[in-house]
Design a protein around this motif. Structure first.
Motif, short mmCIF file in Angstrom:
data_model
loop_
_atom_site.label_atom_id
_atom_site.label_comp_id
_atom_site.label_asym_id
_atom_site.label_seq_id
_atom_site.Cartn_x
_atom_site.Cartn_y
_atom_site.Cartn_z
N GLN A 1 -3.98 -4.39 -0.86
CA GLN A 1 -3.32 -3.78 -2.39
C GLN A 1 -3.65 -3.51 -3.12
N ILE B 1 -5.32 -0.33 -3.68
CA ILE B 1 -4.03 0.10 -4.24
C ILE B 1 -3.86 -0.18 -6.29
N VAL C 1 0.47 -1.22 -0.04
CA VAL C 1 0.14 -0.30 -0.04
C VAL C 1 0.55 1.42 -0.28
#
Length: 312
Positions: free
Chosen positions: A148, A151, A48
């Protein structure tokens, strides 16, 4: 502090804080299962941070460009975009729309939303729309959170918005097409060299599939199908630069953003590079690209019509 720098930092920090509140407060402290993440939560947040740094560095080296202006209007669009993406992601997530893959991948026509918001309102709006919208969409779905990947979705909208950095959009589109084409072909080559990679999620007992079926041919080549569709849109709408640029830059955002998320699972989930590309990236990025080629032009055209009617 410079107004643009302050706005960018606040956007990235707010995104990180939202992620932390959902996972560590909602998931860990309050024990809400749908807000919990899988193994290696610290490593997930390392990626992230990496994604946030990528966005910041792109801003820093192009900080004089007006594309980085963030005012009240952009903040409103961030909230609207994130809300829309969350709701429509939730509607299309789940087993009904699941794509056989190594992880939770679903057909997601909603991917057109961060692409459009990034192109129409700037990379910062696109980033927030994709990242925060995907996070809340996953929370609503209830399959657990993968920050993640959120993101990665943020980078989809962010990169789509980078089209605004270029005064000559047609020239930038040609470069983006070449880069995207090379990456798409490379991914498909990896697929054909590793077609024996099984997915570990898809279960269809009626057809004796228990998580061991290989990735389908369509999933493997869908990114090329999407690329061809984008190519058609690019030249069919050659006189409409906004439609062509939005789809073309959205394609690059999809490839790089979803690629970032899939590659992160090499370390987070212990996948081999081939498994991450064949089992995660292609089943996610390929269908995304097909939806983008169809839906982004519709959104851009609709927004242009609204602007004409309002006299803006």
């Amino acid at each position: 502090m410079d107004k643009r720098l302050s706005a960018i930092l606040w956007t990235l920090v707010v995104t990180l804080v939202i992620f932390l509140l959902l996972i560590y407060v909602g998931g860990n402290m309050m024990g809400i299962e749908r807000l919990q993440t899988g193994e290696n939560p610290v490593l997930r947040f390392v990626f992230v941070i990496v994604g946030l740094l990528i966005a910041f560095l792109v801003y820093y080296f192009t900080r004089e460009n007006e594309a980085w202006e963030v005012g009240t209007r952009e903040v409103v669009w961030m909230a609207i975009g994130a809300a829309l993406y969350a709701v429509f992601s939730w509607l299309f997530n789940g087993t009904v729309f699941v794509v056989p893959s190594l992880s939770q991948v679903a057909l997601r026509p909603a991917i057109a939303i961060p692409m459009f918001f990034g192109y129409a309102f700037g990379p910062v709006v696109g980033f927030f729309t994709g990242a925060v919208g995907n996070m809340f969409g996953d929370a609503l779905t209830g399959f657990g959170l993968s920050p993640q990947w959120s993101i990665g979705n943020g980078l989809v909208g962010f990169i789509a918005g980078l089209a605004l950095l270029f005064s000559d959009k047609k020239k930038s589109m040609d470069t983006v097409l070449w880069v995207s084409g090379v990456l798409s072909v490379l991914a498909v080559v990896i697929f054909f060299l590793n077609r024996n990679v099984p997915n570990m999620l898809f279960f269809d007992p009626a057809n004796n599939i228990f998580g061991d079926a290989t990735i389908s041919l369509f999933a493997g080549i869908s990114i090329l199908v999407g690329f061809v569709l984008v190519l058609i849109v690019r030249f069919a709408f050659g006189q409409n630069v906004d439609v062509a640029a939005a789809v073309t830059w959205g394609m690059l955002g999809n490839i790089l953003g979803i690629g970032f998320a899939a590659i992160s699972d090499i370390w987070i989930n212990g996948f081999s590079p081939a498994a991450a590309i064949v089992g995660e990236f292609l089943p996610a990025a390929g269908p995304n690209l097909i939806f983008a080629a169809i839906l982004v032009p519709v959104l851009v055209a609709a927004y242009a019509a609204v602007q004409r009617q309002s006299g803006r």
